[in-house]
Design a protein around this motif. Structure first.
Motif, PDB file in Angstrom:
ATOM      1  N   SER A   1       7.102  11.244 -13.597  1.00  0.00           N
ATOM      2  CA  SER A   1       6.292  10.171 -12.919  1.00  0.00           C
ATOM      3  C   SER A   1       6.128  10.551 -11.532  1.00  0.00           C
ATOM      4  O   SER A   1       7.003  11.244 -10.794  1.00  0.00           O
ATOM      5  N   PRO A   2       5.115  10.137 -10.954  1.00  0.00           N
ATOM      6  CA  PRO A   2       4.718  10.275  -9.452  1.00  0.00           C
ATOM      7  C   PRO A   2       5.676   9.731  -8.600  1.00  0.00           C
ATOM      8  O   PRO A   2       6.053   8.580  -8.985  1.00  0.00           O
ATOM      9  N   ARG A   3       5.920  10.499  -7.546  1.00  0.00           N
ATOM     10  CA  ARG A   3       6.690   9.739  -6.429  1.00  0.00           C
ATOM     11  C   ARG A   3       5.941   8.882  -5.443  1.00  0.00           C
ATOM     12  O   ARG A   3       4.634   8.993  -5.338  1.00  0.00           O
ATOM     13  N   ARG A   4       6.486   7.837  -5.047  1.00  0.00           N
ATOM     14  CA  ARG A   4       6.097   6.751  -4.025  1.00  0.00           C
ATOM     15  C   ARG A   4       6.399   6.871  -2.484  1.00  0.00           C
ATOM     16  O   ARG A   4       7.612   7.086  -2.471  1.00  0.00           O
ATOM     17  N   VAL A   5       5.180   6.702  -1.977  1.00  0.00           N
ATOM     18  CA  VAL A   5       5.576   6.551  -0.448  1.00  0.00           C
ATOM     19  C   VAL A   5       4.977   5.199   0.146  1.00  0.00           C
ATOM     20  O   VAL A   5       3.676   5.188  -0.102  1.00  0.00           O
ATOM     21  N   ARG A   6       5.512   4.400   0.646  1.00  0.00           N
ATOM     22  CA  ARG A   6       4.982   3.041   1.156  1.00  0.00           C
ATOM     23  C   ARG A   6       4.572   3.262   2.487  1.00  0.00           C
ATOM     24  O   ARG A   6       5.159   3.818   3.472  1.00  0.00           O
ATOM     25  N   ALA A   7       3.378   2.846   2.807  1.00  0.00           N
ATOM     26  CA  ALA A   7       2.800   3.034   4.157  1.00  0.00           C
ATOM     27  C   ALA A   7       3.645   2.358   5.319  1.00  0.00           C
ATOM     28  O   ALA A   7       3.888   2.973   6.331  1.00  0.00           O
ATOM     29  N   GLU A   8       4.233   1.210   4.967  1.00  0.00           N
ATOM     30  CA  GLU A   8       4.916   0.261   5.939  1.00  0.00           C
ATOM     31  C   GLU A   8       6.108   0.964   6.212  1.00  0.00           C
ATOM     32  O   GLU A   8       6.654   0.650   7.327  1.00  0.00           O
ATOM     33  N   ASP A   9       6.851   2.175   5.132  1.00  0.00           N
ATOM     34  CA  ASP A   9       7.914   2.680   5.616  1.00  0.00           C
ATOM     35  C   ASP A   9       7.470   3.873   6.712  1.00  0.00           C
ATOM     36  O   ASP A   9       8.527   4.557   7.106  1.00  0.00           O
ATOM     37  N   LEU A  10       6.362   4.238   6.754  1.00  0.00           N
ATOM     38  CA  LEU A  10       6.019   5.284   7.935  1.00  0.00           C
ATOM     39  C   LEU A  10       5.623   4.732   8.997  1.00  0.00           C
ATOM     40  O   LEU A  10       5.926   5.407  10.057  1.00  0.00           O
ATOM     41  N   VAL A  11       4.971   3.545   9.065  1.00  0.00           N
ATOM     42  CA  VAL A  11       4.550   2.873  10.228  1.00  0.00           C
ATOM     43  C   VAL A  11       5.157   1.316  10.107  1.00  0.00           C
ATOM     44  O   VAL A  11       4.519   0.859   9.005  1.00  0.00           O
ATOM     45  N   PRO A  12       5.876   0.661  10.884  1.00  0.00           N
ATOM     46  CA  PRO A  12       5.811  -0.759  10.688  1.00  0.00           C
ATOM     47  C   PRO A  12       4.658  -1.722  10.609  1.00  0.00           C
ATOM     48  O   PRO A  12       3.841  -1.427  11.525  1.00  0.00           O
ATOM     49  N   GLU A  43       0.846  -0.985   0.089  1.00  0.00           N
ATOM     50  CA  GLU A  43       0.165   0.186  -0.233  1.00  0.00           C
ATOM     51  C   GLU A  43       0.786   1.336   0.020  1.00  0.00           C
ATOM     52  O   GLU A  43       1.703   1.178   0.805  1.00  0.00           O
ATOM     53  N   SER A  44       0.482   2.229  -0.908  1.00  0.00           N
ATOM     54  CA  SER A  44       1.448   3.263  -1.096  1.00  0.00           C
ATOM     55  C   SER A  44       0.626   4.468  -1.383  1.00  0.00           C
ATOM     56  O   SER A  44      -0.593   4.624  -1.512  1.00  0.00           O
ATOM     57  N   LEU A  45       1.259   5.654  -1.438  1.00  0.00           N
ATOM     58  CA  LEU A  45       0.855   6.782  -1.805  1.00  0.00           C
ATOM     59  C   LEU A  45       1.551   7.236  -3.237  1.00  0.00           C
ATOM     60  O   LEU A  45       2.742   7.029  -3.326  1.00  0.00           O
ATOM     61  N   ALA A  46       0.916   7.595  -4.136  1.00  0.00           N
ATOM     62  CA  ALA A  46       1.488   8.125  -5.507  1.00  0.00           C
ATOM     63  C   ALA A  46       1.229   9.872  -5.195  1.00  0.00           C
ATOM     64  O   ALA A  46       0.373  10.308  -5.048  1.00  0.00           O
TER      65      ALA A  46
END
Length: 402
Positions: free
Chosen positions: A112-123, A100-103
């Motif tokens: 291209s949109p940048r990606r942020v993964r939810a598991e990298d924000l909160v384990p 699960e991510s944010l674009a």
């Protein structure tokens, strides 16, 4: 999103462009959007079962990806989007490489949109609802596997984690109940404060600068709700010193003091469960009917229209509500006077419209069940876009926009 125009021309809507949602297929699966599009810098962005796409609001041309087909995959069709004013950011819930991510993108990042993964924000994290914007920061709700919920603050420039706030747990809420709660928390953000309806029987005001809750209050939880049309998660609305909340796991419409969380009044929603917005001292809810209540008078009903079956979130101007709905099983767009509830006009629209966002002074964009369409209100002489019968989805009852 973007600010609604003060007024729209009083003309029938004409289709400027239309995008059938089955037009792009990946692995024989149709492209289906989230319930609501987002808008930033004159561009529409849409989440899809097979990924996401960015579309020019004026023309309907796909501006990203260059192939014209959605990129990415595995998007939750119930997810939402978030947009920024003018040149600001946009962000959308999606999946990337199985996580699960944010674009995230914007006018300053046209590639291209940048990606942020939810598991990298909160384990063990998963996205818990649509992101919101606080200036050039993204505010992202994330839940972990234990039922804990967090707001994560990301810097808009490099998407670095600037802070994280945990929502205090409700002692009266059993863990079994927490496990069954919807993944649909909602946010309203302004001036460094996030008002967070976390769908755990709690509403919280979070100080984003100090990274702590200012207040937390509870509400009556429904024991038998279902996430269906009319019970869609809608963000809280701040009106002056008031905060208006329609929790997805509650049966009441709440009016709270935005500064302290004190309940000023509550009214049962019954089937009128979607918070449509506020204007002119009134708060509007809708589902099978639209109800207007006085914000400063204990939520007393000012007017109601039981004949309007709401199909999505509306656009509110200074004087009217423009909302997709059904009239005797015909889909179209209603225009309703805010002050007295008078029906100003109803125009059949095919394909079936849904959630509306304002994309200009005379342009609305609708994400419906089968199509994304842009509706222009610039005058009766404006030609409408012909829809070839072979491209129209089956099962839609057609009307005409005159």
């Amino acid at each position: 999103a973007t600010a609604a125009p003060r007024a729209l021309p009083r003309d029938a809507p004409r289709i400027r462009w239309a995008m059938p949602l089955g037009a792009h297929e990946v692995d024989d699966e149709p492209w289906l959007p989230g319930r609501r599009a987002g808008l930033a810098g004159g561009r529409i962005f849409l989440g899809a079962t097979q990924g996401l796409a960015v579309v020019d609001a004026a023309t309907g041309a796909v501006t990203w990806p260059a192939s014209g087909a959605p990129e990415g995959g595995g998007h939750d069709p119930g997810a939402r989007s978030s947009g920024g004013e003018g040149e600001s950011l946009w962000a959308i819930e999606t999946q990337w490489e199985g996580a699960e991510s944010l674009a995230v993108g914007g006018d300053r990042t046209p590639g291209s949109p940048r990606r942020v993964r939810a598991e990298d924000l909160v384990p063990g994290g998963r996205l818990d609802g649509p992101p919101a914007l606080d200036g050039q920061r993204l505010v992202v709700p994330v839940a972990d596997g234990t039922g804990s919920r967090f707001l994560c603050l990301l810097e808009g420039g490099d998407l670095s984690l600037a802070g994280k706030v945990e929502l205090p747990w409700a002692p009266s809420l059993p863990q079994a109940r927490a496990d069954s709660l919807p993944r649909r928390s909602t946010l309203a953000v302004a001036g460094g404060t996030a008002w967070w309806v976390a769908a755990t029987g709690l509403v919280a005001a979070i100080d984003l600068l100090e990274g702590r809750p200012r207040w937390v209050t509870s509400y009556r939880i429904s024991r038998g709700w279902q996430l269906v049309n009319g019970w869609l998660p809608t963000p809280p609305v701040r009106w002056g010193t008031r905060l208006l909340v329609a929790p997805v796991d509650g049966l009441d419409l709440l009016c709270l003091d935005a500064a302290t969380g004190r309940e000023i009044w509550s009214q049962p929603r019954e089937s009128q469960s979607m918070l449509l917005g506020a204007g002119g001292g009134l708060v509007f809810t809708g589902g099978r009917g639209v109800i207007a209540r006085r914000i400063d008078d204990h939520g007393i009903i000012e007017w109601e229209r039981p004949d309007v079956v709401v199909l999505g979130r509306p656009v509110l101007t200074d004087r009217e509500m423009i909302v997709s709905g059904l009239r005797e099983d015909v889909a179209g767009v209603y225009r309703i006077d805010l002050a007295g509830g008078r029906l100003l006009r109803f125009d059949p629209v095919a394909p079936t419209p849904g959630d509306l966002i304002a994309a200009g002074d005379d342009l609305l964009v609708s994400t419906g069940p089968d199509w994304v369409i842009a509706l222009g209100f610039a005058g009766k002489d404006e030609p409408s876009l012909p829809l070839a019968p072979e491209t129209e989805p089956s099962g839609i009852e057609h009307g005409s926009a005159e």
